[in-house]
Design an enzyme around this catalytic site. Structure first.
Site, mmCIF file in Angstrom:
data_model
loop_
_atom_site.group_PDB
_atom_site.id
_atom_site.type_symbol
_atom_site.label_atom_id
_atom_site.label_comp_id
_atom_site.label_asym_id
_atom_site.label_seq_id
_atom_site.Cartn_x
_atom_site.Cartn_y
_atom_site.Cartn_z
ATOM 1 C CE1 TYR A 155 -3.831 -0.763 0.211
ATOM 2 C CE2 TYR A 155 -3.850 -2.790 2.364
ATOM 3 C CZ TYR A 155 -4.247 -2.358 1.208
ATOM 4 O OH TYR A 155 -5.544 -3.188 0.826
ATOM 5 C CG ASP A 183 -8.446 -0.994 -5.324
ATOM 6 O OD1 ASP A 183 -7.431 -1.723 -4.462
ATOM 7 O OD2 ASP A 183 -8.754 -2.050 -5.710
ATOM 8 C CG HIS A 282 -9.332 -3.433 -2.727
ATOM 9 N ND1 HIS A 282 -8.324 -3.071 -2.789
ATOM 10 C CD2 HIS A 282 -9.678 -3.970 -1.558
ATOM 11 C CE1 HIS A 282 -7.968 -3.722 -1.336
ATOM 12 N NE2 HIS A 282 -8.232 -3.948 -0.529
#
Length: 386
Positions: A155, A183, A282
């Site tokens: 991330y 995302d 996701h």
């Protein structure tokens, strides 16, 4: 604890509920992933089940991911020798026993004390890659020390230097690829967690981010998700294409961009030298109303051609789903929730059972479709029915 069976008119689980076991005495023999899901639901506390199972907002995309796979049908071929049918393939240029990658899922010690270490060992024994998350509850070094193919999911953090340090650390630890998730500028509004006021227990922490003292993820916020509060503090909403180039500059590892749905984004990624993209919403946990990955897959695969590999996730629940993904242009799939169900149900053995089921079902589907290997599945005609 037993689940409560509240189903919709077609027998599908109603969002916010947990599937029930068939018998009151305990989980039946695990013959498919639905069995594994029921077994996990029976043993997990309600708020932990919601954290694993839930999606964002009204969970429209969560439901659509599964429904989209059910609308895909393939045309089998006949009079082909499948006596030597195999699931063996390659992913990012290296052998794998099937075109499946265990997806990154956060905080796996929530569901079993061994957490990601058990999941990684099961993936190792099944011959498929396992992706360690930035929010893993076990450090990446412990997972790579157990052997097998390990990828690291990254991330983008507010402290840019820490993001790049994690990329370097993953390479030093022996990870084989970096999976940059693109995302999540912030966490989607996951109402199950909000309603539960969900916070992490003290024994579970983000091993790559939190050092010693409890983080915001452990502090109940009085009507909100502590996990969302923690990610809001840690994650940067300013990730851009230039940051992808920055990651490329600090590592020699293959780079995978996870969270691509638009063909134009996939093409741009390939032009930057990205090695693979994951067509993904996701797992229905970010933008509610986003297109299911398997619906977006054909256009993305056509747009990038042979310039990079294409994986897909979201709603994969059986080996036939893997066959469908291959027929629609994927190199392979990522699976997230099912291994966690297996982990909850029976630790490392439960995860291995999930992966063995997928392998058994995929080989059966390949052979019945007239394909001697996953490569043959990419030649099948697939159609999406209304």
């Amino acid at each position: 604890m037993p689940g409560t069976d509240r189903s919709g008119p077609g027998g599908e689980p109603v969002p916010g509920t947990r599937p029930a076991l068939d018998t009151p005495s305990g989980p039946r023999e695990l013959r498919d992933l639905d069995d594994v899901e029921r077994a996990a639901a029976a043993v997990l506390p309600g708020e932990v089940w919601d954290f694993v199972a839930g999606g964002s907002a009204r969970e429209l995309t969560l439901a659509a991911n599964r429904a989209a796979f059910d609308r895909v049908f393939v045309t089998p071929r006949v009079l082909r020798d499948v006596s030597g049918c195999t699931t063996d393939t390659t992913l990012l240029g290296r052998p794998a026993r099937m075109p499946v990658v265990v997806a990154p899922v956060a905080y796996q010690r929530l569901v079993h004390p061994d957490g990601e270490l058990a999941t990684g060992r099961a993936a190792r024994d099944a011959g498929v890659p396992f992706t360690v998350a930035t929010l893993s509850s076990v450090p990446m070094e412990e997972v790579t020390a157990a052997g097998g193919r390990v990828w690291f999911q990254l991330y983008w953090l507010r402290e840019r230097g820490r993001s790049l340090d994690l990329a370097r650390r993953a390479e030093a630890a022996g990870c084989e690829a970096l999976v940059l998730t693109v995302d999540v500028p912030w966490m989607g509004r996951r109402l199950r967690d909000v309603r539960n006021g969900f916070a992490l227990p003290g024994h579970v922490r983000a091993a790559h981010l939190d050092f010693g003292a409890p983080s915001a993820a452990h502090r109940t916020t009085g009507g909100g998700s502590a996990v969302a509060a923690h990610t809001a503090e840690a994650f940067s909403p300013a990730l851009t294409w230039s940051d992808v180039e920055a990651v490329r500059s600090v590592t020699r590892l293959p780079i995978v961009l996870k969270g691509i749905l638009a063909p134009d984004d996939a093409v741009r990624a390939a032009r930057l030298g990205v090695d693979a993209v994951v067509v993904s919403n996701h797992g229905g946990r970010q933008l509610d109303g986003a297109l299911p990955g398997v619906e977006a897959l054909p256009a993305v695969a056509e747009a990038v051609g042979a310039s990079c590999e294409v994986l897909v996730d979201g709603g994969v629940r059986c080996g036939t789903d893997v066959l469908k993904a291959l027929a629609l242009g994927a190199s392979g799939v990522m699976v997230g929730r099912p291994p966690v169900w297996g982990l909850a149900a029976d630790g490392q053995s439960g995860v291995r059972r999930v992966l063995d089921l997928l392998a058994e079902e995929l080989r059966d589907a390949l052979g019945l479709a007239g394909c001697a290997s996953p490569a043959g599945a990419r030649e099948l005609r697939a159609v999406r029915l209304p």
